[in-house]
Design an enzyme around this catalytic site. Structure first.
Site, PDB file in Angstrom:
ATOM      1  CD  GLU A 222      32.635  36.847  36.393  1.00 35.96           C
ATOM      2  OE1 GLU A 222      33.081  37.716  35.320  1.00 35.96           O
ATOM      3  OE2 GLU A 222      31.909  37.111  37.225  1.00 35.96           O
TER       4      GLU A 222
ATOM      5  CB  THR B 220      29.641  35.348  28.878  1.00 35.34           C
ATOM      6  OG1 THR B 220      29.562  36.321  29.902  1.00 35.34           O
ATOM      7  CG2 THR B 220      28.770  34.137  29.530  1.00 35.34           C
ATOM      8  CG  ASP B 221      34.383  39.355  28.509  1.00 34.76           C
ATOM      9  OD1 ASP B 221      34.843  38.071  28.590  1.00 34.76           O
ATOM     10  OD2 ASP B 221      35.016  39.965  28.899  1.00 34.76           O
TER      11      ASP B 221
ATOM     12  CB  SER C 151      51.817  55.438  39.776  1.00 34.75           C
ATOM     13  OG  SER C 151      51.220  54.413  40.632  1.00 34.75           O
TER      14      SER C 151
ATOM     15  N   GLY D  42      40.757  41.445  41.058  1.00 37.48           N
ATOM     16  CA  GLY D  42      39.517  41.077  40.122  1.00 37.48           C
ATOM     17  C   GLY D  42      38.334  42.090  39.968  1.00 37.48           C
TER      18      GLY D  42
ATOM     19  CB  SER E 202      42.973  48.172  39.307  1.00 42.82           C
ATOM     20  OG  SER E 202      43.755  47.170  39.127  1.00 42.82           O
ATOM     21  CB  SER E 203      44.561  46.714  34.369  1.00 38.08           C
ATOM     22  OG  SER E 203      43.654  45.531  34.440  1.00 38.08           O
TER      23      SER E 203
ATOM     24  CG  ASP F  27      37.015  43.700  33.046  1.00 38.23           C
ATOM     25  OD1 ASP F  27      35.861  43.199  33.304  1.00 38.23           O
ATOM     26  OD2 ASP F  27      38.062  43.086  33.350  1.00 38.23           O
TER      27      ASP F  27
ATOM     28  CE1 TYR G   1      39.576  35.930  31.585  1.00 41.86           C
ATOM     29  CE2 TYR G   1      40.731  35.847  29.179  1.00 41.86           C
ATOM     30  CZ  TYR G   1      39.645  36.256  29.969  1.00 41.86           C
ATOM     31  OH  TYR G   1      38.729  37.410  29.556  1.00 41.86           O
TER      32      TYR G   1
HETATM   33  C1  GLA Z   1      38.242  39.336  33.302  1.00 41.30           C
HETATM   34  C2  GLA Z   1      38.486  39.806  32.005  1.00 41.30           C
HETATM   35  C3  GLA Z   1      37.000  39.940  31.314  1.00 41.30           C
HETATM   36  C4  GLA Z   1      36.400  38.628  31.712  1.00 41.30           C
HETATM   37  C5  GLA Z   1      36.381  38.421  32.964  1.00 41.30           C
HETATM   38  C6  GLA Z   1      35.630  36.972  33.327  1.00 41.30           C
HETATM   39  O1  GLA Z   1      38.080  40.271  34.149  1.00 41.30           O
HETATM   40  O2  GLA Z   1      39.148  40.672  32.226  1.00 41.30           O
HETATM   41  O3  GLA Z   1      37.052  40.333  29.977  1.00 41.30           O
HETATM   42  O4  GLA Z   1      36.307  37.787  30.789  1.00 41.30           O
HETATM   43  O5  GLA Z   1      37.465  38.171  33.389  1.00 41.30           O
HETATM   44  O6  GLA Z   1      34.015  37.150  32.929  1.00 41.30           O
END
Ligand code: GLA
Length: 380
Positions: free
Chosen positions: A30, A32-33, A64, A120, A123-124, A168, A217
């Site tokens: 989490e 880490t991306d 939609s 979380g 969905s986007s 994601d 974030y």
């Molecule tokens: C969101 C972001 C992802 C990632 C996570 C945390 O989902 O869209 O890219 O950074 O948070 O791991």
């Protein structure tokens, strides 16, 4: 009503193409991306369906189902829409395809599904990747899935304006049934890791959406950058926290503030946990996998400070239940969901006990989904 039927009702014709883009849960790895690190998400069996049909002009009309609203734009002038923000994912993906020289045609589209919004579960990303998959299939675009993943992320970062990493969109496009996906976010190499079917992925939705999520974030993203810059200033050749070893971090302790040290420690230890988690998952040691998930939660709670009271309550309840291998918050944090690995025979009782416990502790209702790892929208 199916998406196809809704299409028929709205546009009075049959769609040419149907696609499905799943939501995701992250098992471990989490935050880490965006630090060039490792992640291990799975696509889930909750998805957004799209139906589409070409038009002879350059107009895109999109409906939609979940918002019960329609929007329309011209491919020759794609602007952000303040009135229908849900349409911006579609606009962004379309705009960047056009900018890359893919000549699109007008289209009618309907989309909708059962990935809860702002929970979380991405969905986007599902809307972006679903749009990309729809264009690919409708116009037979000869493009690589990873190219569409990057383009979808660009739509989120630059058009919608949310500074997410690549996880994601990647998992939504390239997930595989009954597998998690181990992704190196630096070079985008990946491999699918089989999940055993005697263990269930149980997602608990706290029902809490935090306005803080996006601003915090961005704060974490900047703290990671600052930590890298300060560690690099000691002469170490590090480009991102991915390059920092536990020993490097310890050596840099005196030059980092307490906060930056803890933020960096989360990333450094989390990357290590993902690599370990993949090893033990492949060797079948799910107890060890679960312990790594638990440690990930503690690190997110204490070092990265992105958990919340509700998420902590859900995780602590989960830890006490029989048949639970591991539990942690998943996604960006500050609300949203937890992910739990639970032995199959215990999954129903687990869901019931956590639902009850959450209601008793906080007076809140948790939605619980027992998930199956699923196919991505662009899986090959
Ligand atoms: C969101 C972001 C992802 C990632 C996570 C945390 O989902 O869209 O890219 O950074 O948070 O791991």
């Amino acid at each position: 009503m199916t998406i196809e039927q809704t299409f028929q009702q709205i546009f009075d014709s049959r769609p040419e193409i149907l696609v499905r883009a799943p939501g995701r849960v992250n098992l471990i790895g989490e935050h880490t991306d965006y630090n060039d690190g490792f992640v291990l998400p799975a696509a889930i069996d909750r998805s957004i369906g799209f139906a589409g049909r070409k038009r002879a002009d350059r107009v895109v009309r999109v409906h939609s189902r979940d918002f019960d609203a329609s929007a329309e734009f011209s491919l020759d002038d794609i602007q952000k829409d303040g009135k229908n923000p849900w349409s911006n994912y579609i606009r962004g993906v379309s705009k960047y395809l056009e900018e890359d020289g893919h000549r699109l045609s007008g289209a009618d589209m309907v989309f909708g599904g059962d990935v809860p919004r702002e929970a979380g579960l991405s969905s986007s990303a599902a809307v972006e990747v679903g749009t990309a998959a729809l264009w690919k299939n409708l116009l037979h675009l000869d493009v690589d899935p990873v190219y569409l993943v990057k383009l979808s992320r660009k739509a989120e970062n630059q058009f919608v304006g949310v500074p997410c990493g690549i996880m994601d969109q990647f998992i939504c496009a390239l997930g595989r049934e009954n597998h998690a996906l181990f992704l190196d976010c630096r070079d985008l190499t990946y491999r699918h890791v089989p999940l055993r079917d005697d263990v269930k992925i149980v997602v608990c939705n706290s029902g809490v959406k935090r306005a803080l999520a996006q601003s915090e974030y961005e704060v974490r993203l900047n703290q990671c950058r600052q930590a890298v810059a300060q560690i690099a200033s000691t002469g170490l050749a590090v480009k991102s926290l991915r390059d920092v070893t536990p020993a490097d971090l310890e050596a840099a302790r005196s030059i980092l503030s307490g906060i930056l040290f803890r933020r960096a420690r989360h990333i450094v230890t989390e990357n290590h946990r993902v690599v370990e988690a993949v090893k033990v998952l492949e060797s079948g040691d799910l107890e060890c996998f679960g312990r790594l998930m638990n440690a990930s939660h503690e690190s997110l709670r204490d070092d990265y400070e992105v958990s919340s009271k509700e998420l902590d309550v859900l995780v602590e309840l989960a830890w006490k239940q029989p048949g639970v291998l591991g539990a942690r918050m998943t996604g960006a944090g500050f609300g949203g969901c937890t992910v739990n690995l639970v032995r199959q025979e215990a999954a129903e009782a687990f869901a019931e006990a956590v639902r009850r416990g959450y209601q008793n502790a906080l007076g809140l209702k948790a939605e619980i989904y027992i998930c199956k790892a699923s196919q991505g929208a662009l899986s090959i």
